[in-house]
Write a protein that holds these residues in place. Structure first.
Motif, short mmCIF file in Angstrom:
data_model
loop_
_atom_site.label_atom_id
_atom_site.label_comp_id
_atom_site.label_asym_id
_atom_site.label_seq_id
_atom_site.Cartn_x
_atom_site.Cartn_y
_atom_site.Cartn_z
N ARG A 1 10.50 9.10 13.35
CA ARG A 1 9.46 8.18 13.81
C ARG A 1 8.51 7.91 12.65
N VAL A 2 8.12 6.66 12.47
CA VAL A 2 7.16 6.27 11.45
C VAL A 2 5.86 5.90 12.17
N VAL A 3 4.79 6.63 11.86
CA VAL A 3 3.52 6.46 12.55
C VAL A 3 2.45 6.02 11.55
N ASP A 4 1.79 4.90 11.86
CA ASP A 4 0.69 4.41 11.04
C ASP A 4 -0.54 5.26 11.35
N VAL A 5 -1.06 5.96 10.32
CA VAL A 5 -2.23 6.81 10.50
C VAL A 5 -3.40 6.32 9.65
N SER A 6 -3.39 5.03 9.32
CA SER A 6 -4.48 4.48 8.50
C SER A 6 -5.81 4.56 9.24
N THR A 7 -5.77 4.54 10.57
CA THR A 7 -6.95 4.81 11.39
C THR A 7 -6.64 6.11 12.14
N PRO A 8 -7.07 7.25 11.60
CA PRO A 8 -6.67 8.54 12.16
C PRO A 8 -6.93 8.71 13.65
N SER A 9 -7.96 8.08 14.17
CA SER A 9 -8.26 8.22 15.60
C SER A 9 -7.35 7.36 16.47
N GLN A 10 -6.56 6.50 15.84
CA GLN A 10 -5.67 5.61 16.61
C GLN A 10 -4.29 5.52 15.96
N PRO A 11 -3.56 6.64 15.88
CA PRO A 11 -2.21 6.56 15.31
C PRO A 11 -1.31 5.71 16.20
N ARG A 12 -0.40 4.96 15.55
CA ARG A 12 0.52 4.14 16.35
C ARG A 12 1.88 4.09 15.65
N GLU A 13 2.91 4.20 16.47
CA GLU A 13 4.27 4.12 15.93
C GLU A 13 4.57 2.70 15.51
N VAL A 14 5.14 2.56 14.28
CA VAL A 14 5.47 1.22 13.78
C VAL A 14 6.95 1.06 13.49
N GLY A 15 7.69 2.16 13.45
CA GLY A 15 9.12 2.07 13.15
C GLY A 15 9.83 3.34 13.56
N ALA A 16 11.16 3.25 13.64
CA ALA A 16 11.96 4.41 14.01
C ALA A 16 13.36 4.27 13.45
N TYR A 17 13.99 5.41 13.21
CA TYR A 17 15.38 5.47 12.78
C TYR A 17 16.08 6.44 13.71
N ASP A 18 17.11 5.96 14.40
CA ASP A 18 17.86 6.78 15.35
C ASP A 18 18.96 7.51 14.59
N THR B 1 0.81 -1.21 0.00
CA THR B 1 0.00 0.00 0.00
C THR B 1 0.85 1.26 0.00
N GLY B 2 2.16 1.14 -0.09
CA GLY B 2 3.02 2.31 -0.12
C GLY B 2 3.11 2.98 1.23
N THR B 3 3.54 4.25 1.21
CA THR B 3 3.75 4.98 2.45
C THR B 3 2.64 6.00 2.72
N GLN B 4 1.55 6.02 1.92
CA GLN B 4 0.52 7.02 2.11
C GLN B 4 -0.25 6.86 3.42
N SER B 5 -0.17 5.73 4.08
CA SER B 5 -0.86 5.53 5.36
C SER B 5 0.04 5.83 6.56
N TYR B 6 1.17 6.47 6.30
CA TYR B 6 2.14 6.71 7.36
C TYR B 6 2.50 8.18 7.44
N ALA B 7 2.71 8.66 8.65
CA ALA B 7 3.24 10.00 8.88
C ALA B 7 4.68 9.82 9.34
N LEU B 8 5.57 10.64 8.80
CA LEU B 8 6.96 10.61 9.23
C LEU B 8 7.21 11.86 10.05
N VAL B 9 7.78 11.67 11.23
CA VAL B 9 7.95 12.75 12.18
C VAL B 9 9.43 12.91 12.51
N ALA B 10 9.96 14.12 12.28
CA ALA B 10 11.31 14.45 12.72
C ALA B 10 11.19 14.82 14.19
N ASP B 11 11.72 13.98 15.07
CA ASP B 11 11.44 14.07 16.51
C ASP B 11 12.68 14.42 17.32
N GLY B 12 13.42 15.43 16.88
CA GLY B 12 14.57 15.91 17.65
C GLY B 12 15.56 14.82 17.97
#
Length: 190
Positions: free
Chosen positions: A17-34, A1-12
């Protein structure tokens, strides 16, 4: 489904942080890059995230597997990278006292600088639209300075970025976004 269901957050200091936003009322982190350094801004094209990594320069992160983002390329800049925007296969990087850096990212594993615009001050933010980079420049620490400017830089020739306009701000510029033939600037007291 590509990356359109994910928000990428630059978190200092927490990195990307990679956040699954496919259900907008229940975002959840699914991955991270340090990231090395602070993650201060991110731009996405296809399956790559381009991360402004503070003192870590530009980081190119493969996000094709959102739960396992991994760095595939990097470009170290001379100063502190605080903003990144994409125009075609180029990344425009706000690099503090290092100015605006234009980096060819057509080969994500081997980003290479092709052009520099050196404003009178620190490049702190950038967005692009219509062949122009809109660069927030803080010149308050430059002798005779004291302004926060929005500098309009033509980048349609990436190896020769050139200033084509300036808008002087009365207050500190906190962010810039460009769309079509408009640039929107967030400003406030410093």
């Amino acid at each position: 489904t590509g990356t359109q269901s994910y928000a990428l957050v630059a978190d200092g200091d927490a990195g990307l942080r990679v956040v699954d936003v496919s259900t907008p009322s229940q975002p959840r982190e699914v991955g991270a890059y340090d990231s090395p350094g602070w993650a201060l801004d991110v731009a996405v094209a296809g399956s790559y995230a381009y991360l402004a990594g503070g003192s870590g320069g530009l980081r190119v992160v493969d996000i094709s597997t959102p739960s396992q983002p991994r760095e595939v390329g990097a470009y170290d800049t001379p100063w502190t990278t605080s903003g990144v925007a994409l125009i075609g296969s180029y990344a425009c990087i706000a690099d503090g006292w290092g100015g605006l850096r234009v980096v060819d990212v057509s080969a994500p594993s081997q980003p290479r600088e092709v052009g520099i615009y050196d404003p009178p001050g620190m490049a702190e933010g950038v967005d692009v639209a219509g062949g122009h980079a809109y660069v927030h420049v803080d010149s308050t620490m430059v002798a005779g300075g004291g302004d926060h400017d929005l500098r309009v830089v033509a980048v349609w020739s990436p190896s020769q970025p050139r200033e084509v306009g300036i808008y002087k701000m009365q207050e500190a510029t906190l962010g810039v976004a460009a769309s079509g033939s408009y640039a929107y600037v967030a400003a406030g007291s410093s």
